[in-house]
Design a protein around this motif. Structure first.
Motif, PDB file in Angstrom:
ATOM      1  N   VAL A   1      12.633  10.910 -12.331  1.00  0.00           N
ATOM      2  CA  VAL A   1      12.988  11.897 -13.359  1.00  0.00           C
ATOM      3  C   VAL A   1      11.714  12.660 -13.713  1.00  0.00           C
ATOM      4  N   PHE A   2      11.717  13.973 -13.532  1.00  0.00           N
ATOM      5  CA  PHE A   2      10.589  14.819 -13.935  1.00  0.00           C
ATOM      6  C   PHE A   2      10.950  15.496 -15.248  1.00  0.00           C
ATOM      7  N   ASP A   3      10.122  15.273 -16.277  1.00  0.00           N
ATOM      8  CA  ASP A   3      10.394  15.869 -17.589  1.00  0.00           C
ATOM      9  C   ASP A   3       9.094  16.453 -18.158  1.00  0.00           C
ATOM     10  N   ALA A   4       9.244  17.285 -19.172  1.00  0.00           N
ATOM     11  CA  ALA A   4       8.140  17.736 -20.028  1.00  0.00           C
ATOM     12  C   ALA A   4       6.916  18.174 -19.218  1.00  0.00           C
ATOM     13  N   ASP A   5       5.751  17.521 -19.430  1.00  0.00           N
ATOM     14  CA  ASP A   5       4.519  17.988 -18.785  1.00  0.00           C
ATOM     15  C   ASP A   5       4.550  17.817 -17.269  1.00  0.00           C
ATOM     16  N   ALA A   6       5.384  16.928 -16.738  1.00  0.00           N
ATOM     17  CA  ALA A   6       5.513  16.860 -15.270  1.00  0.00           C
ATOM     18  C   ALA A   6       6.112  18.172 -14.764  1.00  0.00           C
ATOM     19  N   LEU A   7       7.077  18.731 -15.510  1.00  0.00           N
ATOM     20  CA  LEU A   7       7.662  20.025 -15.134  1.00  0.00           C
ATOM     21  C   LEU A   7       6.619  21.138 -15.290  1.00  0.00           C
ATOM     22  N   ASN A   8       5.831  21.050 -16.375  1.00  0.00           N
ATOM     23  CA  ASN A   8       4.802  22.075 -16.596  1.00  0.00           C
ATOM     24  C   ASN A   8       3.731  22.019 -15.506  1.00  0.00           C
ATOM     25  N   LEU A   9       3.380  20.809 -15.047  1.00  0.00           N
ATOM     26  CA  LEU A   9       2.397  20.664 -13.956  1.00  0.00           C
ATOM     27  C   LEU A   9       2.940  21.281 -12.670  1.00  0.00           C
ATOM     28  N   ILE A  10       4.210  21.000 -12.371  1.00  0.00           N
ATOM     29  CA  ILE A  10       4.827  21.551 -11.150  1.00  0.00           C
ATOM     30  C   ILE A  10       4.782  23.083 -11.206  1.00  0.00           C
ATOM     31  N   ALA A  11       5.072  23.628 -12.413  1.00  0.00           N
ATOM     32  CA  ALA A  11       5.072  25.090 -12.578  1.00  0.00           C
ATOM     33  C   ALA A  11       3.642  25.648 -12.524  1.00  0.00           C
ATOM     34  N   ASN A  12       2.727  25.047 -13.300  1.00  0.00           N
ATOM     35  CA  ASN A  12       1.352  25.581 -13.398  1.00  0.00           C
ATOM     36  C   ASN A  12       0.625  25.564 -12.060  1.00  0.00           C
ATOM     37  N   TYR A  13       0.795  24.455 -11.323  1.00  0.00           N
ATOM     38  CA  TYR A  13       0.042  24.284 -10.068  1.00  0.00           C
ATOM     39  C   TYR A  13       0.885  24.666  -8.849  1.00  0.00           C
TER      40      TYR A  13
ATOM     41  N   GLU B   1      10.942  25.264 -20.500  1.00  0.00           N
ATOM     42  CA  GLU B   1      10.434  24.603 -19.286  1.00  0.00           C
ATOM     43  C   GLU B   1      11.161  25.132 -18.051  1.00  0.00           C
ATOM     44  N   PHE B   2      12.460  25.365 -18.188  1.00  0.00           N
ATOM     45  CA  PHE B   2      13.247  25.909 -17.072  1.00  0.00           C
ATOM     46  C   PHE B   2      12.664  27.264 -16.636  1.00  0.00           C
ATOM     47  N   ASP B   3      12.359  28.125 -17.622  1.00  0.00           N
ATOM     48  CA  ASP B   3      11.823  29.449 -17.295  1.00  0.00           C
ATOM     49  C   ASP B   3      10.424  29.356 -16.684  1.00  0.00           C
ATOM     50  N   ARG B   4       9.636  28.364 -17.123  1.00  0.00           N
ATOM     51  CA  ARG B   4       8.305  28.193 -16.506  1.00  0.00           C
ATOM     52  C   ARG B   4       8.450  27.840 -15.028  1.00  0.00           C
ATOM     53  N   LEU B   5       9.489  27.052 -14.710  1.00  0.00           N
ATOM     54  CA  LEU B   5       9.701  26.620 -13.321  1.00  0.00           C
ATOM     55  C   LEU B   5      10.305  27.720 -12.459  1.00  0.00           C
ATOM     56  N   PHE B   6      11.301  28.399 -13.013  1.00  0.00           N
ATOM     57  CA  PHE B   6      12.142  29.260 -12.165  1.00  0.00           C
ATOM     58  C   PHE B   6      12.146  30.732 -12.587  1.00  0.00           C
ATOM     59  N   GLY B   7      11.249  31.134 -13.510  1.00  0.00           N
ATOM     60  CA  GLY B   7      11.181  32.534 -13.935  1.00  0.00           C
ATOM     61  C   GLY B   7      11.934  32.774 -15.235  1.00  0.00           C
ATOM     62  N   GLU B   8      11.586  33.879 -15.886  1.00  0.00           N
ATOM     63  CA  GLU B   8      12.191  34.212 -17.184  1.00  0.00           C
ATOM     64  C   GLU B   8      13.669  34.554 -17.031  1.00  0.00           C
ATOM     65  N   HIS B   9      14.478  34.059 -17.961  1.00  0.00           N
ATOM     66  CA  HIS B   9      15.904  34.400 -17.986  1.00  0.00           C
ATOM     67  C   HIS B   9      16.280  34.853 -19.383  1.00  0.00           C
ATOM     68  N   ASP B  10      17.259  35.765 -19.449  1.00  0.00           N
ATOM     69  CA  ASP B  10      17.620  36.338 -20.742  1.00  0.00           C
ATOM     70  C   ASP B  10      18.700  35.560 -21.455  1.00  0.00           C
ATOM     71  N   SER B  11      19.480  34.785 -20.715  1.00  0.00           N
ATOM     72  CA  SER B  11      20.619  34.121 -21.350  1.00  0.00           C
ATOM     73  C   SER B  11      20.821  32.743 -20.736  1.00  0.00           C
ATOM     74  N   GLU B  12      21.592  31.947 -21.473  1.00  0.00           N
ATOM     75  CA  GLU B  12      21.914  30.592 -21.014  1.00  0.00           C
ATOM     76  C   GLU B  12      22.800  30.655 -19.767  1.00  0.00           C
ATOM     77  N   SER B  13      23.696  31.634 -19.704  1.00  0.00           N
ATOM     78  CA  SER B  13      24.586  31.702 -18.533  1.00  0.00           C
ATOM     79  C   SER B  13      23.785  32.052 -17.280  1.00  0.00           C
TER      80      SER B  13
END
Ligand SMILES: NC(=O)C1=CN([C@@H]2O[C@H](COP(=O)(O)OP(=O)(O)OC[C@H]3O[C@@H](n4cnc5c(N)ncnc54)[C@H](OP(=O)(O)O)[C@@H]3O)[C@@H](O)[C@H]2O)[C@@H](O)CC1
Ligand SMILES: Nc1ncnc2c1ncn2[C@@H]1O[C@H](COP(=O)(O)OP(=O)(O)O)[C@@H](O)[C@H]1O
Ligand SMILES: [Mg+2]
Length: 277
Positions: free
Chosen positions: A121-133, A152-164
């Motif tokens: 399970v990757f959560d929190a700063d593990a997700l931020n590390l994957i995104a940052n590096y 965290e989702f947007d840091r990984l996969f880009g900015e999104h405007d809505s939940e959908s």
């Protein structure tokens, strides 16, 4: 794609009752990599939730100077220093990220997972590390779950405007990466790229620091007990929310602490078991 509800009916089909002749080995050994000098609370919260969710054994890995914090608050947990990554053979599942920070030391934990075969399970700063590096997902040749909140989702996969928008990208990414994505929020969304689910439990008492750390401990616990990544996430998300709903009997949304919620995981299991008999 049909959006299925994660409700009692769904969970009744997922949950396996604990056999009466089991031993601690039957229920798995979880490894949580969590906490750092300023965020030991995240490690304590994740560990308590992991233990309250039925795992047989728990080892927690973090900076050695904080060992006494763990032993004083959770005597049931064992401690391992960072060398633990050299031998993962004792464990059945790994949860990584709550409170670990995003420095070079924490990055080494991610690198050391490359040879691993256990579910993670990757959560929190593990997700931020994957995104940052910009970690290459191809290095993850094991079953895994990502549990981002929207930022965290947007840091990984880009900015999104809505939940959908996030939900539709989550489906694409889960299919492409062959993983389960848990997009956390008021109505948490789960997908493996083939199926989609929306949780029905939980309340705004969970909108406080530490709630996600508890969820990571719960999902890691269910993975260690042998549930699949999709089963473990459904069970974890549902029971986490149900424990928070039960907490409303004695607390308000304002006053509820995640430690109260963790103490009510037991009542959430009792509720589930009472509906199965
Ligand atoms: N006791 C401890 O040791 C604790 C340790 N912790 C550890 O700290 C580390 C940092 O984690 P973190 O999540 O606090 O920081 P970060 O990634 O900047 O995100 C925060 C921002 O995200 C957003 N956001 C969140 N949910 C959202 C939603 N549903 N819908 C929309 N937006 C949402 C929201 O942004 P805003 O809306 O304010 O712009 C929010 O301000 C991590 O390792 C964690 O484990 C914490 O768990 C606390 C307890
Ligand atoms: N209004 C809400 N209703 C239901 N659940 C919520 C609500 N707000 C937050 N949660 C739940 O609380 C958890 C928060 O996770 P996260 O943002 O990672 O917290 P932290 O990192 O502080 O531990 C998630 O499981 C989310 O679904
Ligand atoms: Mg979090």
């Amino acid at each position: 794609m049909e959006l299925l509800k994660i409700d009692l009916n769904c969970i009744k089909n997922t949950y396996k009752k604990r056999p009466c002749d089991s031993n601690k080995g039957t229920h798995g050994h979880a490894l949580l990599i969590a906490g750092s000098s300023n965020k030991m609370g995240a490690a304590i919260i994740a560990s308590k939730a992991c233990l309250r969710s039925g795992v047989g054994l728990l080892t927690v890995a973090f900076y050695p100077e904080n060992k006494s914090v763990l032993f004083n608050s959770i005597p049931e947990a064992m401690y391992a220093n960072s060398c633990v990554m050299n031998d993962l053979s004792p464990y059945q599942a790994i949860g990584i990220g709550p409170g670990i920070g995003v420095d070079e030391i924490s990055l080494q934990y991610i690198y050391q997972l490359y040879e691993n075969k256990l579910p993670v399970v990757f959560d929190a700063d593990a997700l931020n590390l994957i995104a940052n590096y910009k970690i290459d997902w191809n290095n993850f040749n094991f079953p895994f779950v990502l549990t981002p909140h929207p930022k965290e989702f947007d840091r990984l996969f880009g900015e999104h405007d809505s939940e959908s928008e996030r939900r539709s990208i989550a489906i694409q990414k889960a299919a492409a990466l062959n993983c389960v994505i848990v997009l956390k929020g008021h109505k948490t969304f789960i997908t493996d790229g083939i199926h989609t689910f929306e949780n029905t439990t939980g309340n705004s008492g969970l909108a406080k620091g530490g709630s996600g750390d508890a969820l990571t401990g719960m999902i890691t616990s269910f993975l260690a007990q042998g549930y699949t990544t999709l089963e473990a996430t459904k069970l974890g998300v549902y029971l986490h929310g149900l424990a928070a709903d039960i907490t409303l009997e004695t607390q308000s949304e304002e006053s509820m602490l995640i430690t109260d919620v963790i103490e009510n995981i037991g009542l959430a299991f009792k509720h589930l078991n009472s509906k199965i008999q």
